[in-house]
Design a protein around this motif. Structure first.
Motif, short mmCIF file in Angstrom:
data_model
loop_
_atom_site.label_atom_id
_atom_site.label_comp_id
_atom_site.label_asym_id
_atom_site.label_seq_id
_atom_site.Cartn_x
_atom_site.Cartn_y
_atom_site.Cartn_z
N ASP A 301 2.60 6.27 -2.38
CA ASP A 301 1.94 6.27 -0.96
C ASP A 301 2.30 4.67 -0.70
O ASP A 301 2.58 4.30 0.45
N ASP A 302 1.86 3.50 -1.46
CA ASP A 302 1.91 2.27 -1.15
C ASP A 302 3.33 1.81 -1.05
O ASP A 302 3.86 1.27 -0.14
N VAL A 303 4.37 2.46 -1.83
CA VAL A 303 5.61 2.26 -1.89
C VAL A 303 6.12 2.71 -0.52
O VAL A 303 6.97 1.93 0.07
N ILE A 304 5.78 3.91 -0.37
CA ILE A 304 6.47 4.61 0.90
C ILE A 304 5.97 4.04 2.33
O ILE A 304 6.89 3.51 3.10
N GLY A 305 4.63 3.41 2.12
CA GLY A 305 4.09 2.85 3.29
C GLY A 305 4.40 1.11 3.15
O GLY A 305 3.88 0.51 4.30
N SER A 306 5.12 0.73 2.41
CA SER A 306 5.49 -0.74 2.18
C SER A 306 4.40 -1.72 2.16
O SER A 306 4.35 -2.69 2.67
N THR A 307 3.37 -1.05 1.62
CA THR A 307 2.05 -1.88 1.27
C THR A 307 2.03 -2.45 0.05
O THR A 307 1.42 -3.31 -0.45
N TYR A 308 2.99 -2.00 -0.83
CA TYR A 308 3.28 -2.39 -2.14
C TYR A 308 4.76 -2.81 -2.39
O TYR A 308 5.54 -1.84 -2.00
N ALA A 310 2.59 -6.30 -2.30
CA ALA A 310 1.83 -6.93 -1.05
C ALA A 310 2.37 -8.40 -1.27
O ALA A 310 2.89 -8.88 -2.40
#
Length: 316
Positions: A301-308, A310
């Motif tokens: 989820d973080d990869v898809i949402g560009s939050t990882y 950071a």
């Protein structure tokens, strides 16, 4: 040993007899402990500290003082280091790796090459635990000479402190030669999972008078041949208790009731990493499959949402 889909397959009785035809060797003797390596009766096996590895003499001392101890399987350096740091005194590099690590349907396909590579990793990842390496199906059934060749490889190439093989009376010649040659042996009776094809499944062993007496004979034969411990798998609790009382070597139970001197579980079963149904005797002390799944989904989820990654994870 048994995991949800893991069970090892053992040879037929005819395959397990000695192929050598040589006279039976003299009764084995346990070598004296070298200086500085004597068991310390004041230290417990579980959770104890020390500057050396646990040996079979420490296991014998625990039996004498009535101490119970835990054993887990391990197949890699990182997991083994966790168990070693937790104080688990004995780690088994079991051919259960076939099911829970290598993706086989049973333990039968596991090879000496695979056991040796993974056992060496477990040894490298630990400092205190006694590491026991399984002899896989086909590595000792031809007779004592083949057993010695296979066990010697595990001792020399992997660095294990002992080996395990299945069978009581039918493997007595193999056990005796290994012990005479300086290789500690843990025996395995009851449900010997390498015999899955002969058993036609994984039934409880030792039910009925004749079967119970055979199990007791197997336990006595393993002890007389020089084994330092014997695994009792899928055996009625009352029979396992009788075997434990009758032996001067420790019994290691798996599905054999609480009266055994020690208990062993396949670590992926114990930690809840195994999928699907687990055997009745398994208690899950964690739910690692669920935890790892949640972590993988959170990462995705973080990869898809560009939050990882950071900003704190990046270099400039």
């Amino acid at each position: 040993m048994t995991t949800h889909a893991s069970h090892q397959a053992a040879p037929t009785a005819s395959a397990a007899t000695s192929a050598s035809g040589a006279a039976a060797p003299t009764a084995p003797t346990v070598p004296a402990a070298p200086t500085g390596n004597k068991p310390d009766s004041g230290k417990s096996l579980y959770g104890g500290k020390g500057s050396r590895r646990i040996t079979v003499r420490d296991i014998a001392a625990a039996k004498e003082r009535g101490e119970k101890w835990p054993m887990l399987t391990a197949y890699d350096a990182m997991t083994a280091s966790v168990f070693d740091e937790a104080g688990i005194p004995v780690l088994l590099v079991g051919d259960s790796m076939g099911n829970c690590h290598l993706g086989y349907e049973s333990t039968v396909p596991v090879t000496m090459d695979e056991i040796t590579i993974l056992a060496a990793a477990v040894v490298r990842g630990t400092k205190r635990a006694l590491i026991v390496g399984d002899l896989p199906f086909g590595a000792y059934q031809e007779g004592p000479v083949q057993a010695l060749r296979s066990a010697t490889r595990l001792i020399k190439e992997a660095g294990v402190g002992a080996v395990k093989l299945e069978g009581g009376e039918r493997s007595a010649d193999q056990i005796e030669l290994l012990v005479r040659s300086g290789i500690p042996v843990m025996a395995h009776i009851g449900l010997t999972p390498q015999s899955v094809n002969a058993f036609g499944g994984y039934p409880v062993q030792g039910r009925g008078e004749e079967a119970a007496q055979q199990l007791l004979r197997d336990a006595k034969a393993a002890q007389d041949a020089g084994a330092f411990a014997v695994v009792l798998e899928l055996v009625p609790a009352e029979l396992a208790a009788e075997a434990t009382r009758s032996l001067h070597i420790p019994t290691v139970g798996i599905g054999a009731g609480v009266e055994c001197d020690a208990q062993v579980l396949v670590w992926t079963d114990m930690a809840g990493l195994t999928s699907g149904r687990v055997p009745r005797f398994v208690k899950q002390y964690a739910q690692l499959r669920e935890t790892l799944g949640e972590a993988a989904r959170a990462f995705a989820d973080d990869v898809i949402g560009s939050t990882y990654p950071a900003p704190e994870h990046a270099f400039h």
